[in-house]
Design a protein around this motif. Structure first.
Motif, PDB file in Angstrom:
ATOM      1  N   GLU A  25     -38.153 -60.145  64.756  1.00  0.00           N
ATOM      2  CA  GLU A  25     -36.690 -60.191  64.721  1.00  0.00           C
ATOM      3  C   GLU A  25     -36.185 -60.971  63.509  1.00  0.00           C
ATOM      4  N   TYR A  26     -36.922 -61.992  63.131  1.00  0.00           N
ATOM      5  CA  TYR A  26     -36.518 -62.758  61.955  1.00  0.00           C
ATOM      6  C   TYR A  26     -36.615 -61.886  60.709  1.00  0.00           C
ATOM      7  N   ILE A  27     -37.731 -61.146  60.584  1.00  0.00           N
ATOM      8  CA  ILE A  27     -37.905 -60.249  59.443  1.00  0.00           C
ATOM      9  C   ILE A  27     -36.877 -59.130  59.476  1.00  0.00           C
ATOM     10  N   ASN A  28     -36.593 -58.622  60.666  1.00  0.00           N
ATOM     11  CA  ASN A  28     -35.683 -57.492  60.812  1.00  0.00           C
ATOM     12  C   ASN A  28     -34.267 -57.836  60.353  1.00  0.00           C
ATOM     13  N   ASP A  29     -33.854 -59.082  60.610  1.00  0.00           N
ATOM     14  CA  ASP A  29     -32.478 -59.486  60.289  1.00  0.00           C
ATOM     15  C   ASP A  29     -32.400 -60.411  59.086  1.00  0.00           C
ATOM     16  N   PHE A  30     -33.466 -60.547  58.351  1.00  0.00           N
ATOM     17  CA  PHE A  30     -33.512 -61.526  57.271  1.00  0.00           C
ATOM     18  C   PHE A  30     -32.586 -61.146  56.111  1.00  0.00           C
ATOM     19  N   VAL A  31     -32.498 -59.859  55.807  1.00  0.00           N
ATOM     20  CA  VAL A  31     -31.717 -59.382  54.666  1.00  0.00           C
ATOM     21  C   VAL A  31     -30.432 -58.729  55.169  1.00  0.00           C
ATOM     22  N   TYR A  32     -29.311 -59.055  54.555  1.00  0.00           N
ATOM     23  CA  TYR A  32     -28.037 -58.475  54.999  1.00  0.00           C
ATOM     24  C   TYR A  32     -26.988 -58.643  53.904  1.00  0.00           C
TER      25      TYR A  32
ATOM     26  N   TRP B 164     -18.912 -52.853  46.147  1.00  0.00           N
ATOM     27  CA  TRP B 164     -18.776 -54.215  45.624  1.00  0.00           C
ATOM     28  C   TRP B 164     -19.218 -55.191  46.706  1.00  0.00           C
ATOM     29  N   ASN B 165     -20.396 -55.748  46.538  1.00  0.00           N
ATOM     30  CA  ASN B 165     -20.889 -56.716  47.518  1.00  0.00           C
ATOM     31  C   ASN B 165     -22.151 -57.361  46.982  1.00  0.00           C
ATOM     32  N   SER B 166     -22.688 -58.251  47.770  1.00  0.00           N
ATOM     33  CA  SER B 166     -23.938 -58.927  47.415  1.00  0.00           C
ATOM     34  C   SER B 166     -24.912 -58.814  48.575  1.00  0.00           C
ATOM     35  N   ILE B 167     -26.182 -58.974  48.251  1.00  0.00           N
ATOM     36  CA  ILE B 167     -27.217 -58.971  49.271  1.00  0.00           C
ATOM     37  C   ILE B 167     -27.816 -60.372  49.321  1.00  0.00           C
ATOM     38  N   THR B 168     -27.906 -60.899  50.552  1.00  0.00           N
ATOM     39  CA  THR B 168     -28.414 -62.256  50.706  1.00  0.00           C
ATOM     40  C   THR B 168     -29.370 -62.297  51.889  1.00  0.00           C
ATOM     41  N   CYS B 169     -29.700 -63.520  52.315  1.00  0.00           N
ATOM     42  CA  CYS B 169     -30.637 -63.678  53.428  1.00  0.00           C
ATOM     43  C   CYS B 169     -30.245 -64.910  54.231  1.00  0.00           C
ATOM     44  N   ASP B 170     -31.058 -65.239  55.210  1.00  0.00           N
ATOM     45  CA  ASP B 170     -30.821 -66.410  56.048  1.00  0.00           C
ATOM     46  C   ASP B 170     -30.576 -67.637  55.179  1.00  0.00           C
TER      47      ASP B 170
ATOM     48  N   ARG C  16     -38.724 -54.171  52.970  1.00  0.00           N
ATOM     49  CA  ARG C  16     -37.380 -54.563  52.532  1.00  0.00           C
ATOM     50  C   ARG C  16     -37.335 -56.044  52.203  1.00  0.00           C
ATOM     51  N   VAL C  17     -37.899 -56.857  53.093  1.00  0.00           N
ATOM     52  CA  VAL C  17     -37.861 -58.305  52.906  1.00  0.00           C
ATOM     53  C   VAL C  17     -38.649 -58.704  51.667  1.00  0.00           C
ATOM     54  N   ARG C  18     -39.829 -58.110  51.494  1.00  0.00           N
ATOM     55  CA  ARG C  18     -40.650 -58.459  50.336  1.00  0.00           C
ATOM     56  C   ARG C  18     -39.980 -58.040  49.034  1.00  0.00           C
ATOM     57  N   ASN C  19     -39.430 -56.840  49.008  1.00  0.00           N
ATOM     58  CA  ASN C  19     -38.700 -56.409  47.812  1.00  0.00           C
ATOM     59  C   ASN C  19     -37.530 -57.339  47.525  1.00  0.00           C
TER      60      ASN C  19
END
Length: 901
Positions: free
Chosen positions: A719-726, A736-742, A772-775
């Motif tokens: 679940e942590y990996i699944n929701d890590f990127v958003y 127009w936006n940015s991609i971040t993480c926890d 996705r998380v690794r990339n």
């Protein structure tokens, strides 16, 4: 009705007397003329069938009539019983007559007819006497219990709520003590609804208590046409006085002829056929003498004087001041003087002297407004099954706004009509509105019904509008409304609005529609506090019907100090905890959740309910920890944040350390029951605040909480990996936006290296979103751990959904360029080739759309390498041809141009 029965009984007794006295003659006539005809009747089968159908039809007809208490005149009832009784006497108790039986029914037609007639009489008798003997109830008691009050005058002293009794006694005593016998006219002047008719009725009651001194006659000119008023009056006067002296017949006969009052009434015409005409004075003297001989004063009550036309009033004045001004005759009338004068304005000669027609004119004394309030308060709630607390609520609302009620309700008629207006809907919506607002807006509806409708029509649309204050104001109060005194109170521009007040969005329409329609009832909302009710189901039902605003306004209106029991307080806490656990984002901004923790509130509540603060804290402590996926972390978080940021306004029952412990226990409980890292884990972790930087407001989380989460993630990383990127935020454009993480990864994993080792651990290779998380992490790391920004490069969420594969390729290209640039060796043999590599690298880098810090770093590397080449060429004389120099110059110009941008 009793009089009618008395007349019928007398008539029947007279008929019975004649039958007995003339029995032989009557029965002889029957035997000679009637019996032979009856003997020749054919009682065969066909006639029997027809007779049976007729009887059945008659029975059905009368059964339907009697079902609705059909009234049969007493003379018909007694006649049917008497006639059938005579028949059955001769049928059963004598041998003189026999009955021929029919072929089918084997009984005589006459038996059926007279049996039915007797039964008809008995049933009619029962129906009439059931109606006649209904118990008479005390009118004043009935009025207190009635849902609707009748607008009729009182008739008895015990019904006198306005205290007219003393005035009645005073006027009565003046009449008694009056020594002269000349005619007297008394006028009672008051506005409509002030109690004129009630006052007159009390006067009549007083006179009737002394019948040895007074004869009372009520005369209503409204029941006569204009040219018949005087004749109708004298008919009424003669009918009453003739009971005492038969000579009034001839006296009034002659007097009416003299004053030329003619009548088409057949009764009077018959009475006055033969009269000797005398002069007016002599005839009036005869009547005066006859009235004086009665030794009684004749009280003539003239009703509804101010409801007549001008011409009719003039006719009555003629009676009072002229034609009927007999000795010992006292006229009493109650009227609205202003109304009388306005009707006589067109009749100048009468308008000028209207005051002189009444010998005594007495304005009806004004009543205390408190008497009206004393009548209003109990009658407004009677019959509605209100408890003592609700009755007191009504009473206090009226008393607190008594100035409005006494101004808008001028008399008892106004009060009764206001009660009849309000009462039918008061019980139904009592718990749905603010009582003061409802009672006041009903005053407007009673006094200014058109304004009431306009007020609703012009402002009802605001009831569905959304504004920050959720408040309704009324424009144009000064110019548009006569009721502005009340409306300024109800819709004050600077006033506050409260739950379901008339000036609140969602409450306004209820006061005019007197129905909830799509709104949720307070009864439904208040049932949440009952122990036997499932508050979760009620809350979910309310919210499923888009009732969040109503729910939060209702909860906001509750006073914790007014909760009746400890069980209600616990349920109240449960409701807040449930809302905090399931609707925390909405709850955060609009509910004062901290009220449950304020020390002063808790102390007062504990004193009222007789429980200790320790028991309260223990119960609240356990509930705030939560369980079963209901963790009210938001309540605790807000208070802990207030502690840490120095914004705490009220002392709480828990210290900041205790609040942090509660949150960590919540987190520990959640991890135990649900290992991993769900949004709920994340939210509780974020609530475990150890420190807030006063300048930057940067939050440092509790170390122990971070360690617990780290272990939970390592045990169940999916679940942590699944929701890590958003996405970093909400944007008006998907491009127009940015991609971040926890944001708390560093506090959880302590370092970027630790997190990188975790992410790239081969044990996670099978996780769905690990690519996705690794990339992301590779790009994120190349961007110095800052969110990755995109502008006009396609939907940003689509990039996440595609696991940032394209973006990772762009990163690889940047890294490849960096490697190539860093590998350039400067020497005379490779000098031109080095420039070409820089030029090609810069071209590739410029076309790369991954705008991260690594991109800038590589650009800086190219710039640095170019400077090195320049320095080398200037410091080392190179043997190169002019063509090579030109080529190098073109490379430098290109690099300079591109690098400037």
């Amino acid at each position: 009705m009793k009089t009618e029965w008395i007349k019928a009984i007398i008539t029947q007794l007279a008929a019975l007397f004649l039958f007995i006295a003339l029995n032989a003659e009557i029965m002889g006539w029957f035997d000679e003329y009637i019996l032979p005809t009856l003997s020749r009747m054919n009682e065969g089968s066909i006639s029997s069938i027809i007779f049976g159908v007729m009887c059945l039809s008659t029975i059905v007809f009368w059964v339907n009539r009697f079902r609705y208490h059909y009234y049969v005149k007493p003379i018909y009832v007694l006649s049917s019983i008497s006639l059938s009784s005579v028949y059955w006497f001769y049928r059963l108790f004598t041998d003189e007559y026999i009955v021929t039986e029919s072929d089918i029914f084997h009984i005589g037609f006459s038996d059926v007819i007279f049996g039915g007639l007797f039964l008809f009489g008995i049933i009619s008798l029962l129906v009439d006497f059931i109606e006649l003997d209904e118990p008479t109830s005390n009118e004043s008691q009935n009025e207190d219990k009635a849902l609707l009050l009748e607008d009729k005058p009182i008739t008895k002293r015990e019904q006198d709520r306005l205290g007219f009794g003393d005035e009645v006694d005073t006027l009565y005593q003046r009449i008694i003590e009056r020594e002269t016998t000349s005619a007297l006219s008394i006028g009672i002047n008051a506005r409509w609804g002030d109690g004129k008719s009630s006052f007159i009725n009390l006067m009549e009651e007083k006179f009737l208590q002394n019948k040895d001194l007074f004869i009372v006659i009520r005369f209503n000119p409204r029941y006569s046409t204009n040219d018949k008023i005087q004749s109708a009056f004298f008919e009424e006067l003669y009918s009453e006085l003739s009971k005492y002296d038969s000579r009034f017949k001839s006296s009034f006969n002659d007097y009416l002829r003299v004053i030329d009052v003619m009548t088409d009434n057949k009764y009077l015409s018959a009475l006055f056929q033969s009269s000797t005409l005398f002069n007016r004075v002599n005839e009036k003297s005869r009547i005066n003498g006859a009235i004086r001989r009665l030794k009684k004063r004749v009280i003539v009550i003239i009703e509804d004087l101010d409801r007549l036309t001008g011409d009719e009033i003039v006719e009555v004045f003629k009676l009072i001041d002229g034609n009927a001004a007999f000795d010992n005759l006292i006229f009493i009338s109650a009227y609205d003087k202003g109304r009388i004068n306005s009707l006589l304005e067109s009749k100048d000669e009468w308008a000028a002297f209207s005051d002189k027609f009444f010998t005594w004119e007495r304005p009806l004394p004004l009543r205390s407004s408190q008497l009206l309030l004393d009548f209003l308060i109990p009658n407004l709630t009677s019959g509605l099954s209100f408890n003592d607390e609700e009755i007191e609520d009504v009473k206090s609302s009226i008393i607190a706004n008594s100035s409005f009620f006494t101004f808008y309700l001028k008399n008892l008629r106004d009060v009764k009509r206001y009660i009849n207006l309000v009462k039918p809907s008061l019980k139904r919506i009592y718990k749905e509105v603010k009582l003061r607002d409802f009672l006041l807006i009903e005053l407007v509806r009673y006094r200014y019904p058109d304004e009431h409708r306009v007020l609703y029509e012009q402002n009802s649309h605001k009831d569905s509008e959304t504004n920050f204050e959720r408040k309704i104001t009324i424009d144009g109060l000064e110019d548009q409304y006569n009721s502005k005194d009340i409306l300024k109170v109800l819709f004050h521009a600077d006033g506050n609005n409260s739950y379901r007040s008339i000036n609140s969005v969602g409450g306004f329409s209820i006061y005019f529609q007197e129905h909830l329609f799509e709104r949720i009832s307070n009864e439904k909302l208040s049932s949440m506090l009952k122990k036997e009710q499932d508050y979760r189901a009620i809350i979910n039902e309310v919210l499923n019907n888009q009732g969040w605003n109503q729910l939060r306004e209702y909860l906001g209106s509750l006073n914790t100090l007014a909760l009746p029991s400890w069980e209600a307080v616990v349920r109240y806490i449960d409701i807040y905890i449930y809302l905090s656990a399931h609707y925390s984002e909405t709850l955060y901004s609009i509910l004062n959740v901290g009220i449950l923790l304020e020390k002063k509130v808790v102390e007062r509540l504990c004193i009222k309910l007789g429980i200790s603060i320790d028991d309260y804290k223990s119960t609240l402590y356990d509930k705030l920890i939560g369980g079963n996926n209901e963790y009210p972390y938001e309540i605790v978080k807000q208070q802990l944040w207030a502690y840490k940021s120095g914004e705490l306004r009220h002392e709480l029952v828990f210290s900041e350390d205790q609040l942090l412990i509660i949150l960590k226990k919540s987190l520990k409980n959640l991890i135990k029951n649900n290992p991993g890292y769900t949004p709920l884990h994340n939210n509780i972790l974020r609530a475990c605040i150890a420190f807030i930087d006063p300048t930057s407001k940067k939050v440092t989380l509790d170390v122990e909480a971070c360690e617990m989460v780290l272990h939970s993630i390592e045990s169940n990383p999916n679940e942590y990996i699944n929701d890590f990127v958003y996405l970093a935020g909400v944007s008006s454009s998907p491009d127009w936006n940015s991609i971040t993480c926890d944001p708390f990864w560093r506090q959880i994993f302590l370092s970027a290296e630790n997190l990188k080792d975790f992410i790239f651990n081969e044990k996670l290779d099978a996780l769905p979103n690990i690519k996705r998380v690794r990339n992301f992490w590779s790009i994120y790391e190349a961007n110095s751990y800052e969110p990755i920004e995109f502008q006009e490069q396609g939907p940003v969420q689509a990039k996440i959904d595609s696991d940032l594969v394209a973006e990772r390729k762009l990163l690889d290209e940047i890294l490849e360029i960096e490697t190539l640039v860093n590998s350039i060796a400067i020497s005379p043999d490779s000098f031109v080739a080095a420039y070409k590599v820089l030029k090609d690298s810069l071209e590739r880098l410029s076309s790369n759309t991954l705008y991260i810090k690594k991109n800038g770093d590589v650009r800086k590397s190219i710039l640095k390498k170019r400077d090195e080449l320049k320095l080398y060429r200037e410091s080392e004389p190179l043997k190169i041809t002019p063509e090579i120099i030109d080529k190098i110059k073109s490379y430098e110009d290109y690099l300079d141009e591109r690098l400037r941008h």
